[in-house]
Design an enzyme around this catalytic site. Structure first.
Site, PDB file in Angstrom:
ATOM      1  N   ASN A   1     -14.844   1.917   2.975  1.00 49.96           N
ATOM      2  CA  ASN A   1     -13.863   0.939   2.529  1.00 49.96           C
ATOM      3  C   ASN A   1     -14.515  -0.439   2.650  1.00 49.96           C
ATOM      4  O   ASN A   1     -15.078  -0.764   3.701  1.00 49.96           O
ATOM      5  CB  ASN A   1     -12.612   0.995   3.397  1.00 49.96           C
ATOM      6  CG  ASN A   1     -12.002   2.379   3.442  1.00 49.96           C
ATOM      7  OD1 ASN A   1     -11.511   2.879   2.450  1.00 49.96           O
ATOM      8  ND2 ASN A   1     -12.046   3.011   4.615  1.00 49.96           N
TER       9      ASN A   1
ATOM     10  N   CYS B   1      -5.159   5.901   8.336  1.00 50.46           N
ATOM     11  CA  CYS B   1      -4.615   4.910   7.398  1.00 50.46           C
ATOM     12  C   CYS B   1      -3.592   4.080   8.157  1.00 50.46           C
ATOM     13  O   CYS B   1      -2.513   4.572   8.492  1.00 50.46           O
ATOM     14  CB  CYS B   1      -3.976   5.599   6.194  1.00 50.46           C
ATOM     15  SG  CYS B   1      -3.216   4.457   5.029  1.00 50.46           S
ATOM     16  N   GLY B   2      -3.927   2.823   8.435  1.00 52.52           N
ATOM     17  CA  GLY B   2      -3.051   1.987   9.256  1.00 52.52           C
ATOM     18  C   GLY B   2      -1.710   1.702   8.604  1.00 52.52           C
ATOM     19  O   GLY B   2      -0.666   1.713   9.269  1.00 52.52           O
ATOM     20  N   ASN B   3      -1.703   1.439   7.291  1.00 51.33           N
ATOM     21  CA  ASN B   3      -0.431   1.225   6.599  1.00 51.33           C
ATOM     22  C   ASN B   3       0.342   2.533   6.493  1.00 51.33           C
ATOM     23  O   ASN B   3       1.573   2.561   6.604  1.00 51.33           O
ATOM     24  CB  ASN B   3      -0.669   0.649   5.205  1.00 51.33           C
ATOM     25  CG  ASN B   3      -1.201  -0.765   5.250  1.00 51.33           C
ATOM     26  OD1 ASN B   3      -0.864  -1.535   6.141  1.00 51.33           O
ATOM     27  ND2 ASN B   3      -2.034  -1.112   4.291  1.00 51.33           N
TER      28      ASN B   3
ATOM     29  N   CYS C   1      -4.743  -2.680   3.113  1.00 49.28           N
ATOM     30  CA  CYS C   1      -5.381  -1.586   3.863  1.00 49.28           C
ATOM     31  C   CYS C   1      -5.258  -1.939   5.335  1.00 49.28           C
ATOM     32  O   CYS C   1      -5.835  -2.934   5.789  1.00 49.28           O
ATOM     33  CB  CYS C   1      -6.850  -1.420   3.469  1.00 49.28           C
ATOM     34  SG  CYS C   1      -7.754  -0.212   4.465  1.00 49.28           S
ATOM     35  N   GLY C   2      -4.502  -1.132   6.083  1.00 53.80           N
ATOM     36  CA  GLY C   2      -4.231  -1.453   7.478  1.00 53.80           C
ATOM     37  C   GLY C   2      -5.475  -1.478   8.342  1.00 53.80           C
ATOM     38  O   GLY C   2      -5.748  -2.464   9.047  1.00 53.80           O
TER      39      GLY C   2
ATOM     40  N   ASN D   1       0.900  -1.153   0.000  1.00 53.06           N
ATOM     41  CA  ASN D   1       0.000   0.000   0.000  1.00 53.06           C
ATOM     42  C   ASN D   1       0.941   1.206   0.000  1.00 53.06           C
ATOM     43  O   ASN D   1       1.625   1.465   0.995  1.00 53.06           O
ATOM     44  CB  ASN D   1      -0.851  -0.048   1.260  1.00 53.06           C
ATOM     45  CG  ASN D   1      -2.019   0.922   1.277  1.00 53.06           C
ATOM     46  OD1 ASN D   1      -2.634   1.089   2.315  1.00 53.06           O
ATOM     47  ND2 ASN D   1      -2.358   1.560   0.178  1.00 53.06           N
TER      48      ASN D   1
END
Length: 266
Positions: A177, A73-75, A204-205, A13
């Site tokens: 999402n 956004c986790g990533n 997607c984190g 990502n």
């Protein structure tokens, strides 16, 4: 002098990182869209602007590839943390960063992986996503941003995610999402995701957290852990009552300068 940038990814990502500690860059929607375009710009799923507020921790200003502002956004957090540590702005170990979803505790590990505390994964209801005329029941999960995670026996590799899955706009007025999840074994999931404002991404984190929360909800559990295989690799997710964490790799692979005349013309 041009505009400094770095390129990085978390389980593929990918993001453009723009160091802007004093908050001087005029980061318009058009500039974000062009930067993220894989022909006109550098190409990325989103932009991470690195800002240092007068008070508080370093702040991650995250933008989707279409220029829209996103809460979390986790990533992206993992890549953001990797930048801070590699630049010597924050020592490795545990610290806090700021996001639009609030402050988040992170841990930069010696092996290059990063753990992010994403806060509570809140199951808020159920909904349906449609792909190619087929309906998939899912669980609505808030991980600081909205998700609809659909656990299915249909192999996720067979789904056509070229176009956004249909969803209920009343349930998700600001978009959503959508994750499609296969259970490989107890504690082992596979996922594909279509992100609002981006399209299908390699990972997607926050979506992996939503996937684990949805799987746990469907099995009658509220806490647990799982590995999640995504197109870009694998992450580990732990969901507990007080919060959820994701642990995975973060890579910085290039740096340079954007031409100032090109930037000014956008």
């Amino acid at each position: 002098m041009g505009v400094e940038f770095l390129k990085g990814h978390g389980t593929e990502n990918d993001f453009v990182v723009l160091p802007d500690p004093e908050g001087l860059l005029d980061l318009t929607e058009e500039r974000v869209r062009v930067l993220c375009d894989r022909r006109r710009g550098l190409g990325a799923d989103g932009v991470l602007r690195v800002v240092r507020p007068d008070f508080g921790p370093w702040f991650m200003d995250y933008r989707n590839a279409d220029g829209s502002i996103a809460e979390m956004c986790g990533n992206g957090v993992r890549v953001f943390v990797r930048y801070l540590v590699d630049e010597g702005l924050v020592p490795a170990g545990e610290f806090t960063i700021g996001t639009r979803s609030g402050e988040r505790r992170v841990v930069a590990h010696a092996d290059g992986t990063v753990t992010v505390d994403l806060g509570r994964a809140l199951v808020t209801g159920t909904g349906t996503a449609t792909v190619g005329g087929s309906a998939f029941g899912g669980v609505a999960v808030d991980v600081g941003n909205p998700h609809l995670a659909c656990v299915t026996e249909v192999p996720v590799g067979e789904l056509d995610l070229e176009v956004p899955p249909g969803h209920d706009p009343v349930l998700f007025p600001h978009g959503v999402n959508v994750e499609f999840v296969n259970v490989l074994a107890d504690g082992a999931l596979r996922m594909r995701v279509h992100e609002r404002g981006v399209g299908e991404t390699r990972s997607c984190g926050t979506g992996t957290v939503a996937a684990v929360a949805s799987w746990l909800h469907g099995s009658g559990r509220r806490t647990g852990k799982a590995t999640v295989d995504v197109l870009g690799g694998q992450v580990s997710v732990v969901v507990e009552e007080e919060g959820a964490t994701i642990t995975g790799p973060a890579v910085l692979l290039a740096r340079g300068e954007l031409d100032q005349a090109w930037w000014d013309a956008l």
